[in-house]
Design an enzyme around this catalytic site. Structure first.
Site, PDB file in Angstrom:
ATOM      1  N   ASP A 137       0.854  -1.162  -0.141  1.00  0.00           N
ATOM      2  CA  ASP A 137       0.089   0.118  -0.072  1.00  0.00           C
ATOM      3  C   ASP A 137       0.890   1.038   0.088  1.00  0.00           C
ATOM      4  O   ASP A 137       1.689   1.511   0.998  1.00  0.00           O
ATOM      5  CB  ASP A 137      -0.927   0.035   1.165  1.00  0.00           C
ATOM      6  CG  ASP A 137      -1.829   1.288   1.473  1.00  0.00           C
ATOM      7  OD1 ASP A 137      -1.860   1.889   0.602  1.00  0.00           O
ATOM      8  OD2 ASP A 137      -2.363   1.541   2.596  1.00  0.00           O
TER       9      ASP A 137
ATOM     10  N   ASN B  76       0.603   8.748   0.381  1.00  0.00           N
ATOM     11  CA  ASN B  76       1.189   9.981  -0.030  1.00  0.00           C
ATOM     12  C   ASN B  76       2.526   9.911   0.851  1.00  0.00           C
ATOM     13  O   ASN B  76       3.564  10.817   0.636  1.00  0.00           O
ATOM     14  CB  ASN B  76       0.220  11.164   0.178  1.00  0.00           C
ATOM     15  CG  ASN B  76      -0.685  11.043  -0.764  1.00  0.00           C
ATOM     16  OD1 ASN B  76      -0.470  11.069  -1.908  1.00  0.00           O
ATOM     17  ND2 ASN B  76      -2.201  11.273  -0.383  1.00  0.00           N
ATOM     18  N   SER B  77       2.436   9.660   2.094  1.00  0.00           N
ATOM     19  CA  SER B  77       3.657   9.807   3.004  1.00  0.00           C
ATOM     20  C   SER B  77       4.064   8.569   3.689  1.00  0.00           C
ATOM     21  O   SER B  77       5.465   8.205   3.985  1.00  0.00           O
ATOM     22  CB  SER B  77       3.317  10.438   4.374  1.00  0.00           C
ATOM     23  OG  SER B  77       2.115   9.930   4.910  1.00  0.00           O
TER      24      SER B  77
ATOM     25  N   ASP C 287      -6.854   2.957  -3.051  1.00  0.00           N
ATOM     26  CA  ASP C 287      -6.790   2.791  -1.576  1.00  0.00           C
ATOM     27  C   ASP C 287      -8.312   2.845  -0.891  1.00  0.00           C
ATOM     28  O   ASP C 287      -8.630   2.176   0.005  1.00  0.00           O
ATOM     29  CB  ASP C 287      -5.820   3.839  -0.820  1.00  0.00           C
ATOM     30  CG  ASP C 287      -6.111   5.340  -1.046  1.00  0.00           C
ATOM     31  OD1 ASP C 287      -6.930   5.736  -2.026  1.00  0.00           O
ATOM     32  OD2 ASP C 287      -5.824   6.147  -0.279  1.00  0.00           O
ATOM     33  N   ARG C 288      -9.100   3.865  -1.170  1.00  0.00           N
ATOM     34  CA  ARG C 288     -10.437   4.165  -0.811  1.00  0.00           C
ATOM     35  C   ARG C 288     -10.987   3.089  -1.227  1.00  0.00           C
ATOM     36  O   ARG C 288     -12.063   2.531  -0.427  1.00  0.00           O
ATOM     37  CB  ARG C 288     -10.832   5.271  -1.370  1.00  0.00           C
ATOM     38  CG  ARG C 288     -10.374   6.952  -0.432  1.00  0.00           C
ATOM     39  CD  ARG C 288     -10.916   8.084  -1.177  1.00  0.00           C
ATOM     40  NE  ARG C 288     -12.108   8.349  -1.176  1.00  0.00           N
ATOM     41  CZ  ARG C 288     -13.137   9.196  -1.939  1.00  0.00           C
ATOM     42  NH1 ARG C 288     -12.240   9.882  -2.592  1.00  0.00           N
ATOM     43  NH2 ARG C 288     -14.164   8.982  -1.504  1.00  0.00           N
TER      44      ARG C 288
END
Length: 246
Positions: free
Chosen positions: A7, A10-11, A102-103
């Site tokens: 997964d 963004n971070s 991801d959602r």
């Protein structure tokens, strides 16, 4: 059949191994470190398939794919796009591919956990909320900046406010820093509570609430609604998605 499930947010990048529809222990890496150095040392052992869910840049995604290909040259490597429907979930977006993978996978994981209406709240760089009705029918969602992003936006627009330290979250702050810190976190919690209440009205029955993402442990005690902390919800969904593609 051994799968590596990845997964890429963004971070952070999170990964686990799975031999069925359930992920194993999760390992996380910050994206500000060199993945080319960190991953090869960790990605060892036998793997038959690599499934990568990514909302990162194409370059970052390609970097991870390349590391996986070097580690397991014979493995099947998949980077799925968001479908219109899969694993019992029907995507509500007019353009299904624009819903973050991801959602969608979090909804797959939620659908596997609960038969009734579910609200999924994932707090990372942004707070993403998605509503799921019975029969896996996605109703849509909400996105707002995370508390950290909100705070940064305010500080960038205010010449005289400097943020020093991390105050406790309080009902009412007694310094500008405490007011800003508390206000942004309580705003996020209030949105989740409101979304859960609205879904209950729409569904006309009790709603399950799942909270995921790196900010979930801080958000959880601020919520008024009963909920479950599910930090690996995206990977749970990815495990089921990969299993269904066999």
């Amino acid at each position: 059949m051994t799968r590596l499930l990845v997964d890429i947010g963004n971070s952070r990048l999170k990964w686990t191994r799975s031999s069925d529809a359930a992920p194993g222990p999760v390992v996380a890496h910050a994206l500000d470190e060199s993945l080319g150095d960190a991953l090869p040392g960790a990605w060892v052992g036998e793997v038959d398939e690599v499934w990568i869910a990514s909302v990162a840049s194409p370059a970052r995604t390609a970097e991870v794919v390349a590391v996986a290909a070097r580690a397991w040259p014979r493995a099947r490597i998949e980077v799925p796009a968001t479908p219109a429907q899969a694993c019992g979930v029907v995507n509500a977006y007019d353009e299904p591919g624009r819903l973050g993978i991801d959602r969608f996978l979090a909804l797959v994981g939620a659908c596997a956990r609960h038969d009734g209406p579910v609200l999924v709240a994932s707090l990372g760089t942004a707070l993403a909320i998605d509503a799921l009705a019975r029969a896996g029918r996605h109703l849509g969602g909400l996105i707002t900046p995370s508390p950290d992003t909100m705070r940064t936006a305010v500080l960038g627009s205010t010449a005289r406010t400097a943020f020093r330290g991390t105050p406790d979250i309080a009902d009412f702050g007694r310094s500008t820093e405490a007011c800003l810190h508390s206000g942004t976190w309580l705003a996020a919690a209030a949105l989740v509570d409101r979304a859960a209440a609205r879904l209950a009205v729409i569904a006309q029955e009790p709603v399950s609430v799942l909270v995921a993402g790196g900010g979930a442990p801080t958000l959880s005690p601020l919520l008024g609604v009963a909920h479950e902390l599910v930090p690996a919800l995206v990977l749970e969904g990815l495990a089921r998605f990969a299993q269904s593609a066999r």
